[in-house]
Design an enzyme around this catalytic site. Structure first.
Site, short mmCIF file in Angstrom:
data_model
loop_
_atom_site.label_atom_id
_atom_site.label_comp_id
_atom_site.label_asym_id
_atom_site.label_seq_id
_atom_site.Cartn_x
_atom_site.Cartn_y
_atom_site.Cartn_z
N ARG A 54 -2.62 -5.80 -8.35
CA ARG A 54 -1.67 -6.92 -8.37
C ARG A 54 -2.03 -7.82 -9.54
NH1 ARG A 54 -2.98 -8.03 -2.31
NH2 ARG A 54 -4.87 -7.15 -3.21
N SER A 69 -2.84 -7.97 2.84
CA SER A 69 -3.07 -7.83 4.28
C SER A 69 -3.52 -9.17 4.86
CB SER A 69 -4.14 -6.77 4.55
OG SER A 69 -3.71 -5.52 4.11
N HIS A 100 0.84 -1.20 0.00
CA HIS A 100 0.00 0.00 0.00
C HIS A 100 0.88 1.26 0.00
CE1 HIS A 100 -3.09 -2.64 2.30
NE2 HIS A 100 -3.54 -2.50 1.06
N LYS A 149 -15.61 -7.50 4.97
CA LYS A 149 -14.61 -8.50 5.36
C LYS A 149 -14.57 -8.57 6.87
CE LYS A 149 -11.29 -7.11 1.77
NZ LYS A 149 -9.97 -6.50 1.59
P1 ADP Z 1 -9.93 -3.36 -0.37
O1 ADP Z 1 -10.73 -4.03 0.71
O2 ADP Z 1 -10.59 -2.13 -0.92
O3 ADP Z 1 -9.42 -4.27 -1.45
P2 ADP Z 1 -7.20 -3.28 0.59
O4 ADP Z 1 -6.72 -2.61 1.84
O5 ADP Z 1 -7.07 -4.75 0.53
O6 ADP Z 1 -8.69 -2.78 0.43
O7 ADP Z 1 -6.47 -2.65 -0.66
C1 ADP Z 1 -6.56 -1.29 -0.98
C2 ADP Z 1 -5.98 -1.07 -2.36
O8 ADP Z 1 -4.59 -1.38 -2.37
C3 ADP Z 1 -6.59 -1.94 -3.45
O9 ADP Z 1 -6.62 -1.21 -4.66
C4 ADP Z 1 -5.63 -3.10 -3.54
O10 ADP Z 1 -5.68 -3.72 -4.81
C5 ADP Z 1 -4.32 -2.39 -3.33
N1 ADP Z 1 -3.28 -3.27 -2.83
C6 ADP Z 1 -3.38 -4.21 -1.87
N2 ADP Z 1 -2.21 -4.84 -1.68
C7 ADP Z 1 -1.31 -4.27 -2.56
C8 ADP Z 1 0.06 -4.50 -2.86
N3 ADP Z 1 0.76 -5.47 -2.29
N4 ADP Z 1 0.63 -3.72 -3.81
C9 ADP Z 1 -0.09 -2.77 -4.44
N5 ADP Z 1 -1.39 -2.51 -4.21
C10 ADP Z 1 -2.00 -3.25 -3.27
#
Ligand code: ADP
Length: 161
Positions: A90, A128, A17, A41
Site C-alpha cells: 500500500r 485488517s 488481500h 501482533k
Molecule cells: P503482515 O502481518 O505480514 O503484514 P497482513 O495480513 O497485514 O500480514 O498482510 C499480508 C500482506 O498483504 C502484506 O504484504 C500486506 O502489505 C498486504 N496487504 C495488506 N492489506 C492490503 C490491501 N488492502 N491491499 C493490498 N495488499 C494488502
C-alpha cells in the site's frame, strides 16, 4: 512450474488481500497463502479461524490454497517448494517495513525472489486492523471483506447475552 507463497497474518483476510491473491494466481502456477501462526501482533482470530476464513475466501481460485505455518517464512517457502514470495504494497504504510524484511529474507534465502504487487486504488487504505475497529463499533463492512469474514467479525463483536 512456479510455486509462490503469499504470507501474512490475515487477521482476518480482506478484499485487499483477495485482490492480491486474484492477481498473483494469474501469474503463478500455484499460490499458497501462508497464515503466520505467531505474528508479533495481538490477534483477534486464532490460527485455525484465520486459516478457515482464508480457505473459504480463496475456494473459488483453482490454483490457490491456504495453510498455517510457523517459524521463518523463508523456511516455509523452502518446505513447499516456492521460488517466489508475494506481498502487497500500500502506498503509505508498507514500503519501509517490506524493504527491511526483503533485505533480511534475501540474506537468509538468496534464491527466493520477492514480488510486490501494488495495492489497487480502492484497497489502498484497507487494513485488517482498521476494519476490526470499524467492526467493533458496528460499522458497515460492505466491499471490505468477503461475506464469511463479515459474519465472523459480527459474531466476535456480538454483545454477550
Ligand atoms: P503482515 O502481518 O505480514 O503484514 P497482513 O495480513 O497485514 O500480514 O498482510 C499480508 C500482506 O498483504 C502484506 O504484504 C500486506 O502489505 C498486504 N496487504 C495488506 N492489506 C492490503 C490491501 N488492502 N491491499 C493490498 N495488499 C494488502
Amino acid at each position: 512450474m512456479t510455486i509462490a507463497i503469499y504470507p501474512g497474518s490475515f487477521d482476518p483476510i480482506t478484499n485487499g488481500h483477495l485482490d492480491i491473491v486474484r492477481r498473483a494466481s494469474a501469474i503463478f502456477d500455484e499460490l499458497i497463502l501462508g497464515v503466520y501462526d505467531r505474528p508479533e501482533k495481538r490477534l483477534l482470530f486464532s490460527t485455525e479461524e484465520r486459516v478457515k476464513l482464508a480457505r473459504e475466501a480463496v475456494s473459488t481460485f483453482k490454483n490457490v490454497r491456504a495453510q498455517a505455518y510457523s517459524g521463518l517464512t523463508v523456511d516455509f517457502a523452502r518446505k513447499v517448494g516456492a521460488k517466489v514470495m508475494v506481498r502487497g504494497l500500500r502506498m503509505s504504510s508498507d514500503f519501509e517495513r517490506e524493504f527491511e524484511m526483503a533485505m533480511m529474507n534475501k540474506k537468509l534465502a538468496p534464491d527466493l525472489e520477492l514480488v510486490c504487487l501494488m495495492a489497487s486504488l480502492q484497497y489502498q487504505f484497507l487494513s485488517s486492523s482498521l476494519l476490526k475497529e470499524v467492526a467493533q463499533l458496528g460499522g458497515c463492512l460492505e466491499d471490505m471483506v468477503p461475506v464469511n469474514v463479515a459474519n465472523a467479525l459480527r459474531k466476535k463483536f456480538a454483545p454477550s447475552p
